[in-house]
Scaffold this motif. Structure first.
Motif, mmCIF file in Angstrom:
data_model
loop_
_atom_site.group_PDB
_atom_site.id
_atom_site.type_symbol
_atom_site.label_atom_id
_atom_site.label_comp_id
_atom_site.label_asym_id
_atom_site.label_seq_id
_atom_site.Cartn_x
_atom_site.Cartn_y
_atom_site.Cartn_z
ATOM 1 N N LEU A 76 0.717 -1.434 0.422
ATOM 2 C CA LEU A 76 0.171 -0.120 -0.131
ATOM 3 C C LEU A 76 0.482 0.935 -0.128
ATOM 4 N N PHE A 77 1.011 2.005 -1.246
ATOM 5 C CA PHE A 77 1.964 3.277 -1.399
ATOM 6 C C PHE A 77 0.818 4.354 -0.781
ATOM 7 N N GLU A 78 1.252 4.835 0.491
ATOM 8 C CA GLU A 78 0.704 5.858 0.821
ATOM 9 C C GLU A 78 0.995 7.377 0.767
ATOM 10 N N LEU A 79 0.825 7.932 -0.609
ATOM 11 C CA LEU A 79 1.135 9.308 -1.293
ATOM 12 C C LEU A 79 0.945 9.941 -0.837
ATOM 13 N N SER A 80 1.354 11.037 -0.302
ATOM 14 C CA SER A 80 0.729 12.415 1.000
ATOM 15 C C SER A 80 1.543 13.200 0.024
ATOM 16 N N ASN A 81 1.476 14.559 -0.468
ATOM 17 C CA ASN A 81 1.341 15.592 -1.209
ATOM 18 C C ASN A 81 1.044 16.701 -0.591
ATOM 19 N N LEU A 82 2.110 16.868 0.675
ATOM 20 C CA LEU A 82 2.616 18.260 1.576
ATOM 21 C C LEU A 82 2.673 19.238 0.432
ATOM 22 N N THR A 83 2.203 19.727 -0.689
ATOM 23 C CA THR A 83 2.573 21.034 -0.920
ATOM 24 C C THR A 83 1.194 21.641 -1.705
ATOM 25 N N PHE A 113 -1.072 0.517 -10.265
ATOM 26 C CA PHE A 113 -1.789 1.325 -8.975
ATOM 27 C C PHE A 113 -3.236 0.320 -8.567
ATOM 28 N N THR A 114 -3.743 -0.036 -8.150
ATOM 29 C CA THR A 114 -5.361 -0.311 -8.124
ATOM 30 C C THR A 114 -5.390 1.310 -5.914
ATOM 31 N N VAL A 115 -6.051 2.576 -7.384
ATOM 32 C CA VAL A 115 -6.544 3.364 -6.166
ATOM 33 C C VAL A 115 -7.081 3.295 -5.218
ATOM 34 N N LEU A 116 -7.161 3.706 -4.689
ATOM 35 C CA LEU A 116 -8.275 2.474 -2.929
ATOM 36 C C LEU A 116 -9.058 3.753 -2.044
ATOM 37 N N LYS A 117 -7.960 4.977 -2.420
ATOM 38 C CA LYS A 117 -9.175 5.847 -0.947
ATOM 39 C C LYS A 117 -8.576 7.660 -1.206
ATOM 40 N N ILE A 145 -4.284 6.382 -1.195
ATOM 41 C CA ILE A 145 -3.421 5.278 -0.549
ATOM 42 C C ILE A 145 -3.731 4.642 -2.419
ATOM 43 N N ALA A 146 -3.094 3.436 -2.749
ATOM 44 C CA ALA A 146 -2.811 3.028 -3.843
ATOM 45 C C ALA A 146 -2.073 1.598 -3.319
#
Length: 456
Positions: free
Chosen positions: A377-384, A397-401, A424-425
């Motif tokens: 599970l890749f937790e992709l956080s855009n902090l910009t 990816f399977t994009v989940l939420k 979360i992907a």
């Protein structure tokens, strides 16, 4: 290989037959051969006409723009010969395709650069059908920005019955009214949203109109091949349906209201054209028209939109998945200057690390090491505060939420993150190799927003 060439010619003939009905986009196929390779792409400078009365000194595939449409077929091998007639090295990446690492087209990571005057043969068998594209992965701001972008269509093993199939490449050109180039990038824009172009085009034309068969089922393939712009696609047809996202059909079509498409992303729409000759549908970016479809007399039989077969994307094992966190941030460090006085612009970081660059014998460490066959599970956080389309090579990816919006899970190779958004992907690491992983806004990629994951 000869059987695959014969089959490919058959479905190319059927595509050309579709194009006879009305004035569909004038995209050409790459040169074919029945012996050593199926398609030939010659990369070289060429003058192209984008603005009226002006000539643009572009870089081209096979001498013009739009670039040739390559058509492959699901589960059948295709071989593409690339001849580099530039004065600099290049490669070709087949964006969105789950293919072997040595065909992925990333210099030094998966292959050596194709040097000026050299040739490289790419050969792979696409497991997935859908809308994909191709582009270099060297000197990307200039090579992509000046025209080295093209569509790759993988036809389904059993082709759906559409009356027309339109390939629409979306690109903003950085050119003046006389056709000459403006600056493709600037530091002030590179650490923000990127440098926008001036001339918005579909297949190299400003707001073209294409004729489609009246009463026909129409498949529209939008591809964002731009360096920078996030398109906000909407339509004057309230019944236009989203049928595939980033090359992957969705189980239940969705009515198009508006859909954000960042660089690298694709969108397949299904529409039923009006039975009334002369009626039109316009697709827009926000309130700016992109392309118009006009119904013309035809023998098409009015029927419903055909369903697309799903791609064989591996099912993630969510119960046994390992979570890996990725934080995407702005790099506020002082920009380093080399001994020669040139500035090394590094504005973006992935897990507080800017891409170091690579060369022969000098490959940086991966951002993550993945075990083959395992689900992550890749937790992709855009902090910009800016959009970032996160693209993974060799996998889907399977994009989940998301923490910002409701999501019905879908498959994608390019996940768009909005301001302060975390997605979360899931990813099944089933393709061994060192896979590039980056933001697809090209100026972000070139100023630190790139890395790779290793599947072993």
């Amino acid at each position: 290989m000869e059987n695959s060439v014969l089959n490919r010619r058959n479905f190319i003939k059927s595509s050309m037959a579709i194009a006879i009905v009305g004035a569909l986009p004038q995209l050409i196929l790459a040169k074919q051969s029945s012996t050593e390779f199926d398609y030939e792409l010659i990369i070289a400078p060429a003058d192209v006409n984008i603005v009226p009365g002006g000539s643009t000194p572009a870089l081209s595939f096979n001498g013009g723009y739009p670039s040739p449409v390559i058509r492959a077929k699901q589960h059948q091998p295709v071989r593409i010969r690339v001849i580099n007639q530039l004065k600099e090295p290049t490669t070709i990446h087949w964006h969105g395709l789950r293919i072997p690492i040595d065909m992925d087209g990333v210099p030094f990571l998966s292959q050596m650069p194709i040097m000026p005057g050299d040739t490289f043969d790419y050969e792979f068998t696409p497991p997935d059908a859908g809308t994909f594209w191709y582009h270099p992965h060297m000197n990307s701001i200039e090579q992509l920005g000046k025209g080295l972008v093209g569509a790759l269509i993988v036809e389904e093993a059993e082709k759906p019955d559409f009356d027309a199939d339109l390939v629409l490449c979306m690109k903003n050109w950085h050119i003046k009214d006389d056709g000459s180039f403006t600056a493709l990038t600037s530091p002030q824009n590179a650490f923000r949203m990127g440098t926008p172009g001036r001339i918005m085009t579909i297949n190299g034309e400003m707001h073209p109109t294409y004729d489609v068969p009246a009463g026909g089922a129409i498949r529209i393939r939008f591809l964002n091949v731009d360096n920078t712009l996030v398109y906000d696609v909407n339509s004057t047809d309230p019944d236009a349906q989203i049928i595939a996202i980033d090359g992957n059909p969705i189980e239940q079509p969705i009515t198009l209201e508006n859909h954000l498409m960042a660089p690298g992303m694709r969108l397949d729409l299904g529409v039923m054209s009006s039975k009334e000759v002369g009626k039109s549908i316009t697709f827009k970016h926000k309130n700016k028209p992109l392309v118009t479809l006009r119904s013309v007399a035809s023998t098409a039989t009015f029927h419903s939109l055909p369903a697309l077969p799903l791609n064989p994307i591996p099912e993630p094992d969510l119960n046994n998945a390992e979570t890996i966190k990725f934080a995407f941030e702005w790099n506020a460090n002082i920009t380093p200057i080399h001994k020669d006085g040139k500035v090394n612009y590094n504005f973006w970081t992935m897990n507080r690390r800017s891409w170091e660059g690579m060369s022969k014998g000098n490959i940086p460490a991966p951002l993550a090491q993945l075990e083959r066959g395992k689900t992550y599970l890749f937790e992709l956080s855009n902090l910009t505060q800016y959009h970032h389309p996160i693209h993974i090579h060799g996998h889907t990816f399977t994009v989940l939420k998301s923490n910002k919006k409701a999501i019905t899970p879908f498959h994608s190779d390019t996940v768009l993150l909005g301001k302060n958004e975390t997605v979360i992907a899931a990813l099944v690491a089933d393709n061994p190799g060192r896979w590039m992983y980056h933001c697809h806004i090209i100026e972000h990629l070139k100023t630190g927003f790139m890395g790779y994951v290793e599947v072993s």
